[in-house]
Write an enzyme that holds these catalytic residues in place. Structure first.
Site, short mmCIF file in Angstrom:
data_model
loop_
_atom_site.label_atom_id
_atom_site.label_comp_id
_atom_site.label_asym_id
_atom_site.label_seq_id
_atom_site.Cartn_x
_atom_site.Cartn_y
_atom_site.Cartn_z
N ALA A 25 0.69 -1.10 0.08
CA ALA A 25 -0.03 -0.02 0.01
C ALA A 25 0.97 1.10 -0.01
O ALA A 25 0.92 2.33 0.87
CB ALA A 25 -0.92 0.03 1.27
N HIS A 30 6.72 5.52 1.74
CA HIS A 30 7.67 4.62 1.25
C HIS A 30 8.58 5.00 0.14
O HIS A 30 9.88 4.74 0.14
CB HIS A 30 6.80 3.45 0.72
CG HIS A 30 5.76 2.97 1.73
ND1 HIS A 30 4.34 3.26 1.92
CD2 HIS A 30 5.97 2.34 2.81
CE1 HIS A 30 3.85 2.52 2.72
NE2 HIS A 30 4.81 1.79 3.60
N LYS A 142 8.86 8.04 11.27
CA LYS A 142 7.07 8.01 11.79
C LYS A 142 6.89 6.89 12.85
O LYS A 142 6.41 7.07 13.75
CB LYS A 142 6.18 7.75 10.47
CG LYS A 142 4.83 7.85 10.92
CD LYS A 142 3.91 7.74 10.06
CE LYS A 142 3.72 6.37 9.61
NZ LYS A 142 2.90 5.45 10.62
N ASP A 143 7.79 5.92 12.40
CA ASP A 143 7.60 4.71 13.57
C ASP A 143 8.82 4.58 14.17
O ASP A 143 9.95 3.74 14.19
CB ASP A 143 7.50 3.24 12.79
CG ASP A 143 6.15 3.42 11.75
OD1 ASP A 143 5.07 3.42 12.56
OD2 ASP A 143 6.25 3.46 10.64
N GLN A 146 10.08 1.59 16.46
CA GLN A 146 10.46 0.68 15.55
C GLN A 146 11.97 0.69 15.21
O GLN A 146 12.67 -0.13 15.01
CB GLN A 146 9.48 0.63 14.16
CG GLN A 146 9.97 -0.32 13.27
CD GLN A 146 8.79 -0.40 12.00
OE1 GLN A 146 8.02 -1.42 12.09
NE2 GLN A 146 8.92 0.32 11.01
N SER A 179 -0.41 3.94 5.41
CA SER A 179 -1.34 3.18 4.77
C SER A 179 -2.77 3.17 5.53
O SER A 179 -3.66 2.68 4.64
CB SER A 179 -0.79 1.88 4.61
OG SER A 179 0.66 1.81 4.18
P1 AMP Z 1 4.82 0.04 6.36
O1 AMP Z 1 4.59 -0.47 4.95
O2 AMP Z 1 3.93 0.69 7.06
O3 AMP Z 1 5.28 -1.25 7.35
O4 AMP Z 1 6.23 0.94 6.44
C1 AMP Z 1 7.28 0.76 5.74
C2 AMP Z 1 8.35 1.60 6.15
O5 AMP Z 1 7.92 2.93 5.70
C3 AMP Z 1 8.52 1.62 7.51
O6 AMP Z 1 10.07 2.29 7.73
C4 AMP Z 1 7.78 3.05 7.98
O7 AMP Z 1 8.28 3.60 9.03
C5 AMP Z 1 7.71 3.86 7.00
N1 AMP Z 1 7.09 4.91 6.56
C6 AMP Z 1 5.64 4.98 6.73
N2 AMP Z 1 5.01 5.70 6.65
C7 AMP Z 1 6.07 6.95 6.34
C8 AMP Z 1 6.05 8.49 6.36
N3 AMP Z 1 4.86 9.07 6.29
N4 AMP Z 1 7.21 8.99 6.10
C9 AMP Z 1 8.29 8.34 6.19
N5 AMP Z 1 8.51 6.75 6.15
C10 AMP Z 1 7.13 6.02 6.33
#
Ligand code: AMP
Length: 273
Positions: A25, A30, A142-143, A146, A179
């Site tokens: 997503a 990303h 953002k995380d 993590q 997402s």
């Molecule tokens: P996810 O698909 O939600 O597991 O996120 C994958 C990666 O994208 C993780 O390292 C998240 O921290 C990063 N990510 C998600 N949203 C953002 C955002 N708004 N800005 C920067 N990185 C993001």
């Protein structure tokens, strides 16, 4: 089809490997991670895998958005060399070994609300880093918790991968891209940017010398009045993420971290000193 016995026999993967693990997503957040990896001269591998072990039984694993076609187009447009879409048979052929995240990182903040979450994250990330032989791995600020978990994983398990943390990408009104934002109703979406506004306002007021405890309380109050249910809105020291109400010296790092729900959607955000 390419048949290869070593990574450097695949032309697309010759050179340093940058790795961007995602659950798909894909959005501009990303995209910024993929761009950061490509700009640093890496052959970039993006993984798309909705990792079951980081979801609790009552969470949104089965309804998590899956948009593979659009994701492949976005990853390719950003210059990714390979998109890796593993199956659960490949990642979890058996479930008898996993990583346990303990201490403040494994029990506070996100982990207090989602007790098994970071063990699931650390387990899948360790597997993926090994599978793709990542030289650098890109994660979003953002995380924040993590990121601290992954840095600990790298340090304490002596991994060779370097963690690169990229800034949070936001919508025009300040809402951190996620997402899960698509779960917000129209009204909730209008209210959602207040989370970032409150964090930023609180950060400014603390920086300008206001009492920390009072600044946190008034930010929390505003969010509750706007309809948020707050899991936490706190100041922490970094990298341990222990709760703090002081900035002891200029070398120590701190962050304001928040998680709050609007209706059924949890939003996360932070500001780092
Ligand atoms: P996810 O698909 O939600 O597991 O996120 C994958 C990666 O994208 C993780 O390292 C998240 O921290 C990063 N990510 C998600 N949203 C953002 C955002 N708004 N800005 C920067 N990185 C993001």
């Amino acid at each position: 089809m390419v048949v290869a016995y070593r990574r450097d026999e695949i032309p697309e993967l010759r050179g340093p490997i940058g790795f961007v693990p995602t659950m798909g997503a894909l959005h501009a957040g990303h995209e910024s991670l993929i761009n950061a990896s490509v700009e640093r001269g890496n052959r970039t591998i993006v993984s798309i895998y909705v990792n079951p072990s980081q979801f609790a039984p009552h969470e949104d694993f089965s309804r998590y958005p899956r948009t593979l076609e659009a994701d492949l187009a976005m990853a390719s447009a950003c210059g990714a060399s390979v998109v890796y879409v593993p199956s659960s048979e490949e990642i979890y052929p058996r479930k008898d070994i996993s990583v346990l995240v303990e201490g403040a990182l494994g029990t506070r903040w996100e982990a207090a609300v989602r007790p098994t979450h970071f063990s699931g994250v650390a387990t899948v990330v360790l597997k993926l880093l090994n599978i793709v032989s990542a030289d650098e791995a890109f994660f979003g600020q953002k995380d924040l918790q993590q990121c601290q978990v992954i840095q600990s994983l790298i340090d304490l398990l002596f991994l060779k991968t370097k963690l690169i943390v990229s800034p949070t990408v936001r919508e025009i009104d300040g809402l951190a891209m996620s997402s899960r934002n698509r779960y917000l109703t129209e009204d909730e979406r209008k209210t959602a940017p207040l989370l970032h506004e409150s964090l930023f306002g609180c950060w400014l007021s603390i920086k300008s010398g206001s009492d920390i405890s009072h600044s946190l309380d008034s930010a929390r109050q505003k969010l509750i009045e706007a309809g948020f249910t707050i899991d936490y809105f706190s100041m922490v020291s970094l990298p341990d993420m222990e709760s703090t109400l002081s900035i002891t010296n200029s070398a120590s790092r701190a962050a304001l971290i928040a998680a709050a729900a609007l209706g059924k959607t949890r939003l996360l955000d932070n500001v780092v000193w």
